[in-house]
Design a protein around this motif. Structure first.
Motif, mmCIF file in Angstrom:
data_model
loop_
_atom_site.group_PDB
_atom_site.id
_atom_site.type_symbol
_atom_site.label_atom_id
_atom_site.label_comp_id
_atom_site.label_asym_id
_atom_site.label_seq_id
_atom_site.Cartn_x
_atom_site.Cartn_y
_atom_site.Cartn_z
ATOM 1 N N ALA A 1 0.876 -14.716 7.534
ATOM 2 C CA ALA A 1 1.037 -13.813 6.506
ATOM 3 C C ALA A 1 -0.085 -14.939 5.052
ATOM 4 O O ALA A 1 -0.931 -13.439 4.403
ATOM 5 C CB ALA A 1 2.734 -13.523 6.800
ATOM 6 N N THR A 2 0.410 -15.736 5.185
ATOM 7 C CA THR A 2 0.437 -16.542 3.973
ATOM 8 C C THR A 2 -1.647 -16.120 3.593
ATOM 9 O O THR A 2 -1.627 -16.354 2.145
ATOM 10 C CB THR A 2 1.066 -17.866 3.590
ATOM 11 O OG1 THR A 2 1.983 -17.977 3.710
ATOM 12 C CG2 THR A 2 0.555 -18.856 2.281
ATOM 13 N N SER A 3 -1.900 -17.110 4.591
ATOM 14 C CA SER A 3 -3.501 -16.793 4.870
ATOM 15 C C SER A 3 -3.785 -15.291 4.683
ATOM 16 O O SER A 3 -5.054 -15.729 3.361
ATOM 17 C CB SER A 3 -3.791 -17.028 6.499
ATOM 18 O OG SER A 3 -3.363 -18.127 6.585
ATOM 19 N N LEU A 4 -3.189 -14.195 5.029
ATOM 20 C CA LEU A 4 -4.024 -12.719 4.316
ATOM 21 C C LEU A 4 -3.424 -12.635 3.183
ATOM 22 O O LEU A 4 -4.562 -12.727 2.377
ATOM 23 C CB LEU A 4 -2.619 -12.112 5.220
ATOM 24 C CG LEU A 4 -2.786 -11.724 6.862
ATOM 25 C CD1 LEU A 4 -1.862 -10.913 7.709
ATOM 26 C CD2 LEU A 4 -4.932 -11.597 6.917
ATOM 27 N N PHE A 5 -2.301 -13.147 2.193
ATOM 28 C CA PHE A 5 -1.795 -13.115 0.813
ATOM 29 C C PHE A 5 -3.153 -13.468 -0.115
ATOM 30 O O PHE A 5 -3.401 -13.233 -0.685
ATOM 31 C CB PHE A 5 -0.954 -12.945 1.105
ATOM 32 C CG PHE A 5 0.139 -12.543 -0.737
ATOM 33 C CD1 PHE A 5 -0.025 -14.110 -1.352
ATOM 34 C CD2 PHE A 5 -0.403 -11.683 -0.602
ATOM 35 C CE1 PHE A 5 0.064 -13.707 -3.363
ATOM 36 C CE2 PHE A 5 0.190 -11.531 -2.309
ATOM 37 C CZ PHE A 5 0.612 -12.543 -3.117
ATOM 38 N N ILE A 6 -3.164 -15.175 0.134
ATOM 39 C CA ILE A 6 -4.028 -15.937 -0.854
ATOM 40 C C ILE A 6 -5.298 -15.456 -0.231
ATOM 41 O O ILE A 6 -5.926 -15.470 -0.968
ATOM 42 C CB ILE A 6 -3.602 -17.396 0.142
ATOM 43 C CG1 ILE A 6 -4.848 -17.951 0.464
ATOM 44 C CG2 ILE A 6 -2.492 -18.140 -0.146
ATOM 45 C CD1 ILE A 6 -4.309 -18.977 1.370
ATOM 46 N N LEU A 7 -6.026 -15.132 1.060
ATOM 47 C CA LEU A 7 -7.525 -14.486 0.694
ATOM 48 C C LEU A 7 -7.580 -13.553 0.167
ATOM 49 O O LEU A 7 -8.374 -12.880 -0.443
ATOM 50 C CB LEU A 7 -7.874 -13.948 2.503
ATOM 51 C CG LEU A 7 -9.295 -13.606 2.594
ATOM 52 C CD1 LEU A 7 -10.221 -14.547 1.877
ATOM 53 C CD2 LEU A 7 -9.239 -13.264 4.121
ATOM 54 N N PHE A 8 -6.627 -12.748 -0.082
ATOM 55 C CA PHE A 8 -6.386 -10.814 -0.840
ATOM 56 C C PHE A 8 -6.522 -11.541 -2.462
ATOM 57 O O PHE A 8 -6.895 -10.352 -2.866
ATOM 58 C CB PHE A 8 -4.839 -10.586 -0.066
ATOM 59 C CG PHE A 8 -4.925 -8.989 -1.172
ATOM 60 C CD1 PHE A 8 -4.023 -9.766 -2.597
ATOM 61 C CD2 PHE A 8 -5.541 -8.554 -1.145
ATOM 62 C CE1 PHE A 8 -3.393 -8.300 -3.205
ATOM 63 C CE2 PHE A 8 -5.177 -7.359 -2.965
ATOM 64 C CZ PHE A 8 -4.002 -7.582 -3.230
#
Length: 798
Positions: free
Chosen positions: A738-745
């Protein structure tokens, strides 16, 4: 045997922290150690290796049958049984009456670590009612000659052996079929075998110590829409009836409101919802009743309907209604009268269906272990596999006294989805070693697996508590692990503290050593799930009220407890209730304090920022104040940089926090749960019965009302804290995906906003927010679904 209070043995300098362990996992397993009887693989979709446990060797003896046994000279018959003896350990088969060719087909397992003899002896004896049993013969094996067998090798073929006399010098009449081999806990014979470490258990207790896999019953919501009735015939013809309908399924009973109009053709159009389990054993019993006065109702008609006649609804498509004729309560069964009664029968108009588009058991709790709908047709493909190695426990406290000393008979239960597993019971050990491995299919990573340790109080079959009621298995501790906090394809080996709250305070009962691995089958499919609704579609199209959810969840837990209690060995009600957190919604001053301080912990960041800003305004650090002025002027001069700067800043924070990401799953936190500082009065209130046991009637009424209202407030406060903690976990790497997806966003959003005019962004945002309802979906949005799947610290609460 006497039960003892574990709180009477306090530990000094108690350590409640999670500990890293280094077990020897899978080091000596040949060919990767293909899983054996310890596992359960649905549909053979997965192939799992037995590599999350330590190898344990056992000597297996399979006693199949005997033939041509001699008869007794006195009774002219033979009541044979076999006795397997290895050193001080002795296992005995059941005996047959008057049978010279008995078939036992029993397996005995002797732990290699406890073998103290070089010779294995198998005796065949004739059971006598009085005096010593007659010796018929024996077979002896040298331990050095026993072959070793490890799955996936085929089972060792049993063979016939001639019986020998007592000295082993000559043959006697009769033969016995045996198979003797050295194997591991991966052997197919392991779960059903008699174990030498439980040699003191006899009778029905033997069944209660075996490891088993259970499957929860399939639960459906039974929705009964009571529409109307016709031709109501009250007993008193001079008054119009006040009619309501009572529906009952098993122990569940619900009533409609009294019809608003007093007529012989009343209308209600009310929904009554029940929980039903397959196979359907209960019937839907409907009665139409007339309210004469508050303490008396007349039954005007009754009907019993089997549940399998109703339609199973999988989606939101409408269900057709039907008319049912009611039988007049207490009416005779003469054939002539029956025809007359049916001709002028009272009818009730119903719309009844079994709804499989919901998730039934634990949708109203934070510890969801399964988010699939009841209907298997609506299931999606699994996203991963969860493998769990239940290794051992350490430093358990004594739970009973036996022969003047304390002892514990511990077993472990794990629950995830519909599958429950139970390890074998290790007798008389404070450091039991199970080394059993299990596997589950994972359909959603944002779920929780729960493990509980219990003391087995049913080894003799007739244990009774002090009041004469059946003894209950005692709680030793519980562990919860949220799968989304686990990195894929990594083996986690930790020792978890086992904590239980007693009326005297929190107590560490020992430690549980686990090895756990979450394997992802498709990263794209898993990322896709983060944007999907947390629960099935029907939960949002036809939602239940809070009161309905509480009642339905309670009924579902009762049904599951009853069904699992009918297994052999039974998974008892106290175990099921503890695993499903049956008392999680009860009022507790301790939990309320814990939730309050969770919120204060979240607000501490805002308070810190406000203090920093106050220091900037008062020029406590001139350099910082000048830099803030420069940044403020830049943002005022170029307002289009505000949003991209915020997103870029969150991206940098997330990348910086990566090096400090958690290295182990969360565990029970005594400080977070406010369990270390709770005072005795609050504990007395928490362990008080509900309703309260206070003697004064008025105090009882007020006390129960206060606890009920405060329980709701406690839940609301906890939900608020959970939302804040989910927001906090966006950049904390608690859920690495989830953190990977959010920081990529955040990175993509920053780049997009840097090159897109601010007016365009504001225009598109406003148009989207003001869009017509036709273009809105009833399902939650992707950002909402993503946010609800983020982990919170509630998993670590006791």
């Amino acid at each position: 045997m006497q039960q003892i209070n574990p709180t009477a043995h306090p530990n000094s300098q108690v350590d409640y922290e999670l500990k890293d362990t280094s077990p020897r996992l899978g080091e000596q397993w040949p060919n990767g150690g293909v899983r054996g009887a310890g596992g359960w693989i649905s549909g053979d979709k997965f192939t799992s290796t037995y590599d999350l446990v330590e190898q344990m060797y056992y000597l297996y003896v399979r006693v199949v049958k005997a033939k041509d046994l001699p008869t007794s000279a006195i009774t002219a018959s033979c009541d044979p049984y076999a006795e397997v003896k290895l050193g001080n350990y002795k296992g005995i088969t059941r005996h047959f009456e008057k049978k010279t060719n008995p078939e036992w087909n029993q397996v005995f397992a002797f732990s290699k670590d406890r073998i103290q003899s070089s010779v294995l002896e198998v005796f065949v004896k004739d059971k006598e009612m009085v005096g010593r049993d007659d010796y018929l013969g024996k077979v002896a094996f040298d331990m050095n000659e026993v072959p070793t067998r490890v799955p996936p090798d085929s089972p060792l073929a049993p063979q016939w052996y001639r019986l020998e006399d007592r000295r082993g010098e000559g043959k006697v009449k009769g033969q016995i079929m045996l198979a003797v081999w050295m194997g591991t806990q991966a052997d197919e014979a392991f779960p059903e075998a008699w174990h030498s470490d439980a040699a003191s258990v006899h009778g029905e207790g033997v069944f209660n110590i075996r490891s088993k896999v259970y499957v929860s019953p399939k639960l459906w919501y039974l929705r009964v829409n009571v529409i109307e009735a016709q031709d109501i015939q009250p007993y008193d013809k001079n008054r119009l009836p006040e009619v309501f309908v009572k529906a009952q399924v098993g122990n569940q009973a619900l009533k409609t409101k009294i019809s608003p109009t007093r007529t012989i053709n009343p209308m209600w159009n009310e929904d009554l919802v029940f929980v039903a389990a397959e196979p359907f054993e209960e019937q839907l019993v409907l009665t139409v009743e007339d309210r004469l006065h508050p303490s008396k109702d007349d039954v005007l008609g009754k009907i019993s309907l089997p549940l399998n006649i109703f339609e199973k609804r999988l989606d939101h498509r409408p269900v057709h209604s039907r008319w049912f004729n009611l039988e007049k309560f207490g009416f005779g069964i003469l054939e002539g009268d029956r025809r007359k009664e049916l001709k002028f029968s009272t009818r009730v108009h119903l719309r009844v269906c079994l709804e499989g588009g919901y998730h039934v058991l634990d949708e109203s709790t934070m510890y969801i272990s399964d988010q699939r709908p009841t209907s298997r047709q609506l299931w999606k493909q699994p996203v991963g596999m969860l493998e769990l190695g239940i290794l051992s426990a350490q430093n358990l406290l004594p739970m009973k006294t036996k022969n003047g000393r304390g002892t514990t008979d511990a077993y472990c239960v794990a629950k995830y989805g519909q599958k429950w597993v139970r390890t074998r019971t290790i007798i008389d050990s404070f450091s039991p070693k199970w080394n059993e491995q299990y596997v589950w299919e994972v359909y959603d990573p944002c779920t929780v697996i729960t493990l509980g340790i219990f003391h087995n109080c049913h080894l003799g079959g007739n244990e009774k508590a002090a009041g004469g009621s059946p003894e209950r298995d005692s709680r030793i501790g519980k562990v919860r692990i949220r799968l989304s906090t686990l990195e894929a394809d990594r083996i986690y080996t930790h020792s978890y503290p086992l904590l239980v709250l007693h009326p005297s305070g929190v107590k560490k009962m020992g430690e549980l050593q686990l090895a756990i691995r979450f394997t992802s089958l498709s990263l794209a499919n898993m990322i896709y799930h983060y944007g999907q609704p947390l629960l099935p579609k029907m939960h949002y199209l036809h939602p239940f009220t809070v009161n309905q959810l509480d009642s339905l969840r309670y009924q579902a837990m009762n049904i599951v407890a009853v069904r699992l209690g009918r297994a052999e060995p039974p998974l008892r009600k106290e175990v099921v209730e503890y695993m499903l957190d049956v008392d999680s919604h009860m009022w507790s001053m301790r939990r309320s304090k814990a939730n309050f301080f969770r919120i204060m912990s979240l607000l501490s960041g805002i308070i810190t920022v406000s203090r920093w800003f106050d220091d900037v305004c008062h020029w406590k650090n001139p350099i910082t104040t000048v830099l803030v002025h420069v940044l403020f002027l830049i943002l005022i001069w170029y307002p289009e940089l505000i949003l991209p700067t915020i997103f870029l800043y969150m991206y940098l924070i997330g990348m910086w926090n990566y090096r400090y990401r958690p290295r182990h799953p969360p565990h029970m936190d005594t400080k977070l749960s406010w369990a270390e500082a709770v005072n005795p009065d609050e504990l007395d209130e928490e362990f008080d019965t509900f309703p309260t046991s206070r003697p004064h009637d008025m105090v009882q009424m007020r006390y129960d009302r206060l606890r009920s209202v405060a329980g709701r407030i406690q839940t609301v406060v906890g939900d608020m804290a959970t939302q804040g903690e989910r927001f906090q976990s966006l950049l904390s790497w608690r859920d690495p995906r989830a953190t990977s997806l959010f920081i990529l966003f955040c990175l993509l959003a920053a780049m997009t906003l840097y090159i897109t005019p601010f007016r365009v962004v504001a225009l598109l945002t406003g148009l989207y927010m003001l869009r017509h309802p036709r273009f809105r979906s009833k399902l939650p949005s992707v950002p909402s679904n993503f946010f609800k799947r983020l982990p919170a610290r509630v998993d670590s609460m006791i």
